[in-house]
Structure formats: structure tokens, C-alpha cells
Design an enzyme around this catalytic site. Structure first.
Site, mmCIF file in Angstrom:
data_model
loop_
_atom_site.group_PDB
_atom_site.id
_atom_site.type_symbol
_atom_site.label_atom_id
_atom_site.label_comp_id
_atom_site.label_asym_id
_atom_site.label_seq_id
_atom_site.Cartn_x
_atom_site.Cartn_y
_atom_site.Cartn_z
ATOM 1 N N GLU A 133 0.858 -1.176 0.065
ATOM 2 C CA GLU A 133 -0.116 -0.142 -0.022
ATOM 3 C C GLU A 133 0.874 1.127 -0.057
ATOM 4 O O GLU A 133 0.461 2.228 -0.534
ATOM 5 C CB GLU A 133 -0.988 0.090 1.309
ATOM 6 N N GLU A 190 -1.484 9.471 -0.242
ATOM 7 C CA GLU A 190 -1.818 8.927 -1.608
ATOM 8 C C GLU A 190 -1.191 9.929 -2.627
ATOM 9 O O GLU A 190 -1.094 11.239 -2.333
ATOM 10 C CB GLU A 190 -3.280 9.293 -1.763
ATOM 11 N N ASN A 224 -14.723 6.581 6.936
ATOM 12 C CA ASN A 224 -13.615 5.800 7.370
ATOM 13 C C ASN A 224 -12.845 6.620 8.368
ATOM 14 O O ASN A 224 -12.601 6.000 9.628
ATOM 15 C CB ASN A 224 -12.933 5.183 6.224
#
Length: 371
Positions: A224, A233, A271
Site C-alpha cells: 500500500e 496518497e 472511514n
């Protein structure tokens, strides 16, 4: 970085569903023996020093008798008078009473002693607790949602088992070997500081299972983050897409504030809300904590690993503890984009890292590596 999918919060905030299928040996391995003391300096005691099944386990003045001598084993059991500390009726409910019972290898006889001095039953993810915060002699012990209160704090003998001072099955040297080019933000100390949030992680079953779970988590994290290099990201064009205005609480930190961050690249406002609620941290209003605080970042990764099923059918934690295999952890993290032939190269990248990490830890990777 790959495209992120919409990770919904599949489990209630703060819940941890774990299953333990390990069969325990007839006697505890690498056990340390002594008193377990807690509230008001009193001891965990077997009522009447009776070894009969169902005998109450209680708080009592410390007296040094056999009724207060507990073997805390590295196999997860806590024993006295030849019997195991047991949650009555295999219950996971708040208030389930503790008694003595024949050691049968059940999940209701598994315990984790944490660095924070909690004694946790991983099946229930609840703490050994003095009923009613009452320090009177003969007060029953029970399990209860962990609160950090004094009636859940214990001083227990060390297990005498292996591992590290933090209790984690991966040493700092092994961690550094796994991630030679890691960003300093992803520190080993940050990871070990986060472990107390989910004490069942890499702490259930045999030593092999514990190491396999640690390797599985770190292998997925490796994929990831590009080897623990990326904190956020990389595709900034995606940032405004992670706000679901259909949620009643909206996006108070801003439309573009809920991009992927941390070891599992937590994304979406819902989330951040769910993870923050579970961890007792306001991540909805301050999502930047995940990229500024190493321990918080690791905690969000452990939150997902231990409580969320994503596009899969089980949490990654359950997949490893219950023997479903590494492939099911991939499915729970990014199965909708990678599994069933969708992106075999990405799956292979995860499997390669898992095989490398289990090799560093000296354990077999087990079966069912692919999804």
C-alpha cells in the site's frame, strides 16, 4: 499508487470480531508463576482454593496461597490449581463472569497481558474487570469493555516467553530488514506504541500464527505504501473524491481532506469518522493526524486490519487466525480491484512480500496465498 475503492465501514466502530481455533497443549509453555494483583492491591483468587469446575474467581487480600498462584503462559492461558481462567459459557458479553475450568483450548480461555497492564480476552476483545469497581473481598471478576479504569489494571508475572520488550513478534532489526528504504515517519516505536489499541493482533494462537499474521499485515502495508515510503496518497487529483456528503456529519475538514493516509491508506470521510470513533481520536475534524503522528497512523492500519472486512467476507485478522490464508487478507483490503484475476500482478506483489517477510521471521507462509 493504485486507485482506491470506496471502503465502507462494515463493522460497528470499535468492535473487534476475532476467532481462535488454536489447540493448546496440556500444560503451559514458558510460563511464569506468581500472584496477579489489581484494585486496592488485592489479588486474583480462586474461591475456597477449590479446583472444581465453575469455582468463582474473585478479588481477595493477597495471602500467598496456592489459590493465588497463577501460571501466565506464552500459550495464552492463565492457570491455577491445574485449571484455566475461563469466561463462563464462552460468553463475549459485558459482565460475563470468570471462573476456573478444565483447560480445553477454548477461545474463552485465551488471555493477552498487555504492556498497559490490561488482561484481555481476544475472543471478546474485553478486559478482565473487577465487578462494580468494588475492592471488597470476594468481589467477582468478569469481562467488560476495556476502559482503562483502575479496576481493569493488573500486575501479572512475566510470561517468560520470547519476543521483544514490546511483546511484538517482530524485532526492530527484523522490521528494518523488511523495510530498508522506509520513511522515518513509519517508525518501529510508532508501531509498537499502537499495538495496545488492538491487543489480539499478532497475539493469538501459536507462535507460528502470530508471526504469520504480523508478516501478512506488514506485507499488505508494504504494498500500500511502496515499502513504507509514502505517507499520503500520491495521486492528488483523487483528493476531492473522498467526501461522501450523504453522511450526516459531512466533511468538516474540507472536501479534499480525506485522501489516503498511513500504512493502509485510510480514505473517505466515513472511514475517518469510524476509525476515529473506535480509537477515541477526532479524525473527522483532524484527518491530518494520520500523516503527522506515527502512532496514530499505525493505529488506523490496525483498526482496518482487525475490524473491517472491506470487499471480503472476514477481517484480515480473522483470515490469518482462523487459517483462511493470506489470500483472504488481500480480498478484504482490495479484492474488488485485484482478486479473481482482476490484477494478478498486484496480488503477486503482495504475495512476494509476504513470502519474504515470513522468511525473515523464520516461519512457513502457510496455504491459500492467492485470492
Amino acid at each position: 499508487m493504485k486507485v482506491r475503492w470506496r471502503r465502507a465501514a462494515y463493522a460497528a466502530a470499535g468492535s473487534l470480531l476475532v476467532g481462535l481455533l488454536s489447540v493448546l497443549p496440556a500444560s503451559p509453555a514458558a510460563a511464569a508463576t506468581g500472584q496477579i494483583s489489581g484494585l486496592a492491591g488485592k489479588c486474583v483468587d480462586v474461591a475456597g482454593a477449590s479446583a472444581a469446575n465453575g469455582t468463582a474467581v474473585q478479588l481477595y487480600d493477597c495471602n500467598g496461597t496456592a489459590a493465588q498462584q497463577w501460571n501466565v503462559g506464552s500459550d495464552g492461558t492463565i492457570r491455577a490449581l491445574g485449571k484455566c481462567l475461563d469466561v463462563s459459557n464462552n460468553s463475549t458479553a459485558d459482565g460475563a463472569q470468570i471462573h476456573l475450568w478444565d483447560c480445553v483450548g477454548g477461545a474463552n480461555q485465551q488471555w493477552v497481558v498487555t504492556a498497559a497492564r490490561d488482561i484481555v480476552n481476544p475472543q471478546a476483545n474485553k478486559c478482565l474487570d473487577v465487578s462494580g469497581n468494588n475492592s471488597a473481598n470476594a468481589t467477582r471478576l468478569q469481562i467488560w469493555t476495556c476502559t482503562g479504569a483502575a479496576n481493569q489494571k493488573w500486575t501479572a508475572p512475566a510470561t517468560g516467553g520470547g519476543g521483544t520488550p514490546s511483546g511484538f513478534v517482530v524485532t526492530e532489526a527484523q522490521f528494518n530488514q523488511m523495510f530498508p528504504g522506509r520513511n522515518s515517519f513509519y517508525s518501529y516505536g510508532g508501531l509498537t506504541a499502537a499495538l495496545g489499541a488492538y491487543p489480539a493482533f499478532a497475539n493469538a494462537g501459536s507462535d507460528t500464527v502470530k508471526k504469520q499474521e504480523a508478516a501478512a499485515f506488514l506485507a499488505n502495508v508494504n504494498h500500500e505504501t511502496g515499502g513504507l515510503v509514502h505517507i499520503v496518497e500520491q495521486n492528488t487529483a483523487n483528493y476531492p473524491h473522498y467526501c461522501d456528503w450523504g453522511q450526516s456529519y459531512g466533511c468538516p475538514a474540507g472536501q479534499a481532506a480525506y485522501y489516503g493516509r498511513g500504512p493502509i491508506q485510510l480514505s473517505w470521510n466515513f472511514n475517518y469518522k469510524a476509525a476515529g470513533d473506535a480509537l477515541g481520536i477526532d479524525l473527522l475534524n483532524n484527518p491530518w493526524l494520520v500523516q503527522n503522528d506515527s502512532s496514530v497512523a499505525w493505529k488506523t492500519g490496525l483498526w482496518y486490519w482487525n475490524t473491517q472486512s472491506g470487499p471480503g467476507t472476514m477481517t484480515p485478522h480473522n483470515a490469518m487466525v482462523n487459517g483462511a490464508g493470506f489470500g483472504q487478507t488481500i480480498r478484504s483490503i482490495n479484492g474488488s480491484l485485484e482478486c479473481d484475476g482482476r490484477n494478478p500482478a498486484q496480488v503477486q506483489s503482495r504475495v512476494d512480500a509476504y513470502n519474504r517477510f515470513t522468511g525473515i521471521l523464520g516461519v512457513s507462509p502457510g496455504a491459500n496465498l492467492y485470492c
